[in-house]
Scaffold this active site. Structure first.
Site, short mmCIF file in Angstrom:
data_model
loop_
_atom_site.label_atom_id
_atom_site.label_comp_id
_atom_site.label_asym_id
_atom_site.label_seq_id
_atom_site.Cartn_x
_atom_site.Cartn_y
_atom_site.Cartn_z
N ARG A 188 0.80 -1.22 0.00
CA ARG A 188 0.00 0.00 0.00
C ARG A 188 0.83 1.27 0.00
NH1 ARG A 188 -2.74 -3.91 1.66
NH2 ARG A 188 -0.88 -4.34 2.84
N THR A 189 1.88 1.29 0.85
CA THR A 189 2.63 2.54 0.97
C THR A 189 3.37 2.81 -0.34
OG1 THR A 189 2.84 2.06 3.31
CG2 THR A 189 4.22 3.82 2.45
N LYS B 65 26.65 -3.79 -2.86
CA LYS B 65 28.13 -3.77 -2.95
C LYS B 65 28.72 -3.13 -1.70
CE LYS B 65 27.60 -2.84 -7.89
NZ LYS B 65 27.74 -1.77 -8.88
N ARG C 150 11.65 3.77 3.09
CA ARG C 150 11.25 2.78 4.10
C ARG C 150 12.47 1.96 4.45
NH1 ARG C 150 6.06 -1.18 4.19
NH2 ARG C 150 5.18 0.78 4.93
N HIS D 202 5.50 5.76 11.33
CA HIS D 202 4.95 5.65 9.97
C HIS D 202 3.99 6.83 9.79
CE1 HIS D 202 3.64 4.06 6.28
NE2 HIS D 202 3.35 2.82 6.62
C1 NCD Z 1 2.18 -1.32 7.99
C2 NCD Z 1 3.68 -1.08 8.08
O1 NCD Z 1 4.41 -1.27 7.12
O2 NCD Z 1 4.08 -0.67 9.17
N1 NCD Z 1 1.74 -1.46 6.70
C3 NCD Z 1 1.41 -0.34 6.01
O3 NCD Z 1 2.24 0.45 5.63
N2 NCD Z 1 0.10 -0.11 5.81
C4 NCD Z 1 1.67 -2.33 8.90
C5 NCD Z 1 2.31 -3.68 8.92
O4 NCD Z 1 3.21 -4.00 8.16
O5 NCD Z 1 1.84 -4.49 9.73
#
Ligand code: NCD
Length: 324
Positions: free
Chosen positions: A66-67, A96, A117, A146
């Site tokens: 999703r993100t 590397k 991320r 997040h």
């Molecule tokens: C979450 C995350 O990555 O922290 N997912 C997301 O971005 N919607 C939740 C998860 O991974 O459980």
């Protein structure tokens, strides 16, 4: 003095988005107003020109659906383009031995913003300190935060409840390791008189330090250990997955048991939810919500919560890159 990302203070342009600590209710309001307009832009059927000629690098050291997907869709909805670096440990010079610092310096030369991320908490802040020319957006840093998930979560609550104060919520699952939980508790602390019941297996309780930090920021926290102790008619339930990849070895051995300790079932909803209780989950879910619930109008995790993710990210990208 150690680096701290700047407070937004009504001005988003060029700012890194690392933590909910940077936001005030006024900033969140500005974002939500623009997100509403973005809903119209997205429905328009053709990309807008807002990010015409702009490039956003999406660098994801951890899996994401999703993100990653909604950031990519957001940039494209706004007429911009993305450089997608998925799994840089395998497919980039990180394999590397290139450092995060060098990687960030390189990609800021190619782009107008970097969305990152990473599995280690604090990495987005380091990236923000390193990047001199473009904003860094935290798309999840280990068990840290997040922020864009929280902004979309708050947007969903506001849309359904009409307010972000005087709320009672229940947050369930891996409260120790869940970054979406951590950011959302900070977010709810920005508003008056919010109470959150925390329900988790004892191994996955919020850390003492987090409990104290969030409580001192303003949200009232009540720890419970059984579903029977959940309050009736809460405004929202925020269910989360047990973060298998972040468990200590002892908890990992017990994963199968922890994973399904608390499940949303029709029975639980009949017993504890009110007519207006919304059922939220950041997703992915791995068994914590019975799919039978999906068609319940109170379940928002596959509908408005997901959709708001794109509108909020469109608004945020527009604000940090163009200032409007
Ligand atoms: C979450 C995350 O990555 O922290 N997912 C997301 O971005 N919607 C939740 C998860 O991974 O459980």
């Amino acid at each position: 003095m150690s680096f701290e990302p700047q407070k937004i203070n009504g001005k988003f342009k060029g700012k890194d988005i690392v933590s909910l600590d940077q936001f005030s209710p006024k900033d969140i309001d500005i974002l939500f107003k623009l997100a509403k307009k973005m809903k119209v832009v997205a429905a328009n059927g053709k990309p807008s020109q807002i990010l015409d000629g702009k490039i956003v690098t999406l660098i994801f050291y951890e899996p994401s659906s999703r993100t990653f997907g909604s950031f990519g869709a957001s940039v494209k909805q706004l007429g911009g383009q993305t450089v997608d670096i998925l799994n840089p440990q395998v497919f980039s010079s990180v394999s590397k031995g290139e450092t995060l610092e060098d990687t960030i310096r390189v990609f800021e030369a190619y782009s107008d913003a970097i969305v990152i991320r990473h599995p280690v908490a604090g990495t987005a802040k380091i990236a923000a300190e390193v990047a001199k020319f473009v904003p860094i957006i935290n798309a999840g840093d280990g068990i840290g935060e997040h922020p864009t998930q929280t902004l979309l979560d708050l947007c969903t609550i506001q849309e359904k409840e009409g307010k972000l104060d005087n709320l009672t919520g229940v947050m369930v699952g891996d409260l120790l390791n869940g970054r979406t939980v951590h950011s959302l508790l900070k977010g709810l602390s920005l508003y008056k008189n919010n109470t959150v019941y925390l329900l988790s297996p004892k191994e996955l309780k919020l850390s003492k330090q987090d409990f104290q930090n969030y409580s001192s920021q303003g949200v009232k926290l009540i720890e419970i250990s059984k579903q029977e102790e959940m309050p009736k008619n809460a405004d929202f339930w925020y269910w989360t997955r047990v973060q298998k990849e972040r468990l200590q070895p002892k908890s990992l051995k017990n994963y199968e048991n922890l994973k399904t300790r608390f499940i949303v079932t029709k029975d639980l909803i009949d017993k504890k939810a009110g007519k207006k209780t919304i059922i939220m989950h950041p997703l992915p879910r791995v068994g914590e919500i019975d799919p039978e619930i999906d068609s319940d109008p109170r379940a928002v995790y596959l509908s408005s919560q997901v959709r708001n993710g794109m509108y909020i990210r469109m608004a945020l990208l527009s604000l940090v890159i163009t200032g409007k």
